[in-house]
Scaffold this active site. Structure first.
Site, PDB file in Angstrom:
ATOM      1  N   GLY A  15      11.629  -0.485  -4.604  1.00 43.11           N
ATOM      2  CA  GLY A  15      12.110   0.747  -3.977  1.00 43.11           C
ATOM      3  C   GLY A  15      11.672   1.979  -4.760  1.00 43.11           C
ATOM      4  O   GLY A  15      11.503   3.058  -4.170  1.00 43.11           O
ATOM      5  N   GLU A  21       9.098  -7.261  -4.541  1.00 40.98           N
ATOM      6  CA  GLU A  21      10.163  -7.808  -3.685  1.00 40.98           C
ATOM      7  C   GLU A  21       9.950  -9.268  -3.347  1.00 40.98           C
ATOM      8  O   GLU A  21      10.894 -10.045  -3.249  1.00 40.98           O
ATOM      9  CB  GLU A  21      10.263  -6.991  -2.380  1.00 40.98           C
ATOM     10  CG  GLU A  21      10.894  -5.625  -2.515  1.00 40.98           C
ATOM     11  CD  GLU A  21       9.923  -4.539  -2.972  1.00 40.98           C
ATOM     12  OE1 GLU A  21       8.798  -4.873  -3.391  1.00 40.98           O
ATOM     13  OE2 GLU A  21      10.298  -3.359  -2.905  1.00 40.98           O
TER      14      GLU A  21
END
Ligand code: NAI
Length: 715
Positions: A100, A123
């Site tokens: 993020g 991720e």
């Protein structure tokens, strides 16, 4: 959580504050929304810089929040509003911009990175995909092939590579925020339309279908059952073929599937488990945070065979001076050549100078007088090791930590040879030791917390994931592995073939099946140990030994000189000795048929489910016994050992987590079933901790430590 200030007259500076990595928690996201609004409303502000405090831009989402229901402003609209801003937004990237964090930076109009910064979208390693627009913006920015590489592997790139790829606009060796502010001043008032990545068309790829087919095939092969890398490819395909908003919808759909999958839970559990094992504790109550390691400035390795070489190289690569001692002259010369090559190769990969001068070579144990720690890696022979420990105890200065790399011999027996048994621990590395991440630090009943702390710290310095475990035959990893390999042999007796068993194990997600693995490491190693234990007796093929079922198949192959890859024959056939490609061997199938006939065994059809249950559940049962015996402090320790030392598929969490996913009741029921069918295999009997956990309603794996603690306090 996000601080706002105005500097250089017209630059709004937003500083993310959430130590240690400025993760994007709900409070940080709220802070960003508020401060961005402030900056945009402030007429004095002409451009904005976003940075992170303490030299880290942002480590990504707050993984701890994954379990809770979503609160605070969501990431996607937050990043979107940054991209839509009418004033230039500049990300000042120091330390790391991951997940993020990088997605936030991709929402900015410009990115300035420090030369030491690392960037990535990891991720996939948590069973997810970059779902805050990362899978849609990155391909638009750097092209489909490069984005596929980064997103499907989760690999981090250096600032230099990020610049080359076009992820960042500038790299600085100086203060990043200063450089970003200077940059922000220079772009104030400039049009931003060409800086909004979501509006870019995805760079054209000539044969899109062929590219995706090829990547999908590669990913399927290397992911071995993991679904996240596949979803990552699908998300990037959406970026390449759909308009941005439709691509975002696809990203969201794919993420929703991943987010609720068992695999994401397993990978996130494993992420926390890796951190949990660093917080070791011994049954005596000694712990990581109350035990001080001894300083280690100079180390030694004794025995330069397969293991000693890798260990010495890993130590030198960690910057430690290493004295090595090898008894055989020829072996010493060869080790010197091989290790220099290993160091050179490693240095080339890392772009540094090879630390050749860190290692000195000797054939004289007297040269170890001034080292702080010794790692013994001579043959797996108790008498020899005892002799070596006696010598080391006499030669080394007082206070030297004496460690053994034994795969499973009694550490305490070795300690008893020395003046200071409290300074003896096992440091069990895995082959190849300069590559494999796992280190089992084995404490005996007399090992001091200081000795454990020292070995754990050294492991960390070497870049290993170190797990502190108690002393028993095989420790944690090999103790469990023994049952796995034994069950595999039993399955051959009952009608399976090596190919059938290996296929089931590999489809489950192990990189290599049990027989292929055995051929690689050499059948003779286990044979030597079994002969020493008087379990294997040449010429004997009895199937009951020491009152329990025994499979002599491995011994019989060794008697024929079939040691695996090194002899070109083992459970499989190889084109020549040393070859790595395993071929199914008709000789072996015939041998198995004869063996079954000789013992009156009737081959039956064995399906994949039975193979998995028979190979994995006894291991899991042994894991429960290990927890019950206090050899491992918690299920996380076992799971980390299996994922990093034995190739257990990470997306299944580890054996203990896997058991909780399958359901403890089911594991118990299957073990009972198999124990009934094979009463001559005592370890199939479900262990009392497993029964206890089922009896109290199968609590989640995170709660097992409490149950074990209660169990121990009742004893
Ligand atoms: P190896 O047979 O390749 O090497 C042992 C070396 O020790 C030989 O070079 C030998 O000449 C030397 N040596 C023997 N006595 C010595 C002495 N008194 N002084 C100095 N050097 C001496 O053995 P390997 O495979 O490296 O194993 C070493 C230890 O590591 C064993 O305890 C083994 O169980 C353990 N281990 C092995 C693993 C493997 O995959 N090979 C994995 C983990 C642990």
């Amino acid at each position: 959580m996000a601080q706002y200030s105005r500097i250089s007259g017209s630059v709004g500076l937003i500083t993310l504050k959430n130590p240690p990595v400025n993760a994007l928690s709900a409070a940080v996201r709220q802070g960003i929304v508020d401060t961005v609004e402030k900056a945009l409303c402030d007429p004095q502000v002409k451009s904005v810089v976003i940075c992170g405090q303490d030299g880290v831009f942002c480590g990504g989402a707050d993984v701890k929040e994954f379990e809770k229901s979503m609160s605070g402003p969501p990431l996607i609209p937050m990043i979107h509003s940054i991209e839509c801003a009418t004033k230039p937004m500049v990300a000042a990237i120091e330390g790391s911009a991951l997940g993020g964090g990088l997605e936030l930076a991709l929402g900015c109009h410009y990115r300035i990175a420090h030369s030491k910064a690392r960037l990535g979208l990891p991720e996939v390693t948590l069973g997810l995909l970059p779902a805050a627009g990362g899978s849609q913006r990155l391909p638009r920015l750097i092209g489909v092939p490069a984005a596929l590489d980064l997103i499907t592997t989760g690999r981090h790139v250096t600032a230099a590579e990020a610049l080359q790829l076009g992820i960042v606009d500038q790299v600085t060796d100086h203060k990043t925020v200063d450089a970003a502010v200077k940059f922000a001043l220079s772009v104030a008032g400039k049009p931003l339309d060409a800086r909004r990545i979501s509006t870019y068309p995805c760079p054209v790829v000539t044969d899109l279908d062929a590219l995706f087919e090829d990547v999908m095939q590669k990913v399927r092969q290397s992911a071995r059952g993991a679904i996240a890398p596949i979803a990552c490819v699908q998300a990037v395909r959406a970026a390449a073929t759909l308009p941005y908003t439709r691509g975002m919808e696809r990203e969201k759909e794919l993420m929703a599937t991943l987010f609720t999958s068992g695999q994401a839970r397993a990978l996130q559990y494993n992420f926390f488990a890796q951190r949990a094992v660093g917080k070791w504790r011994m049954p005596s109550g000694a712990r990581w945070d109350t035990s001080t390691p001894r300083p280690v400035h100079k180390v030694a390795v004794i025995g330069l065979g397969t293991m000693g070489r890798g260990i010495a190289v890993a130590l030198a690569q960690a910057g430690l001076p290493v004295v090595t001692v090898e008894a055989q002259e020829k072996q010493l010369m060869e080790a010197k050549r091989v290790m220099s090559d290993m160091l050179k190769r490693g240095a080339k990969r890392r772009g540094v100078a090879p630390p050749l001068d860190k290692i000195s070579y000797s054939s004289n144990i007297q040269d170890l007088a001034d080292v702080d720690l010794v790692i013994e890696a001579v043959f797996e022979d108790m008498d020899l090791k005892k002799k070596v420990f006696l010598q080391l105890s006499a030669v080394c200065k007082p206070g030297t930590l004496l460690c053994t790399n034994t795969s499973g011999l009694d550490v305490d027996q070795l300690a008893s040879q020395t003046r200071n048994p409290e300074l003896v621990v096992g440091m069990h590395f895995f082959a190849p030791a300069h590559v494999m991440k796992l280190l089992e630090v084995v404490y005996g009943p007399r090992s001091s917390p200081q000795a454990v702390a020292t070995a754990m710290q050294l492991g960390k310095k070497m870049g290993k994931i170190s797990v502190a475990v108690g002393n028993c035959r095989g420790f944690v990893g090999n103790r469990m592995l023994k049952l796995y390999t034994e069950q595999a042999s039993f399955l051959l007796e009952e009608g399976a073939t090596p190919d059938l068993v290996d296929r089931a194990i590999e489809e489950f997600g192990f990189p290599m099946g049990v027989f292929r693995m055995s051929d690689l490491s050499g059948l003779d190693i286990g044979w030597r140990v079994r002969k020493e234990m008087k379990l294997a007796v040449p010429g004997q093929s009895a199937r009951i030994r020491e009152g329990r079922r025994y499979s002599p198949l491995g011994d019989l192959l060794c008697e024929q000189g079939r040691f695996g890859q090194k002899t070109g024959r083992g459970w499989y056939r190889y084109n020549k000795p040393g070859d790595r490609v395993a071929h199914s061997d008709p000789w072996l199938h015939h041998f198995l048929e004869e063996y079954r006939a000789q013992h009156g065994l009737v081959a039956r059809r064995i399906d994949q489910q039975e193979i998995l249950e028979r190979c994995l559940y006894p291991m899991i049962n042994e894991g429960f016994r290990i927890l019950q015996d206090g050899i491992a402090a918690g299920p996380e320790d076992i799971d980390v050992i299996y994922v990093f030392g034995y190739g257990w598929p990470r997306h299944c969490g580890g054996p203990m987590f896997y058991a909780s996913m399958v359901g403890l009741e089911k594991v118990l029921e299957r073990l009972e079933h198999y124990y009934q069918a094979h009463p001559d295999v005592p370890y199939l009997q479900p262990c009392s901790l497993l029964r206890r956990l089922v009896a109290i309603g199968s609590p989640p794996v995170q709660k097992w430590r409490e149950v074990i603690k209660n169990l121990h306090s009742q004893l």
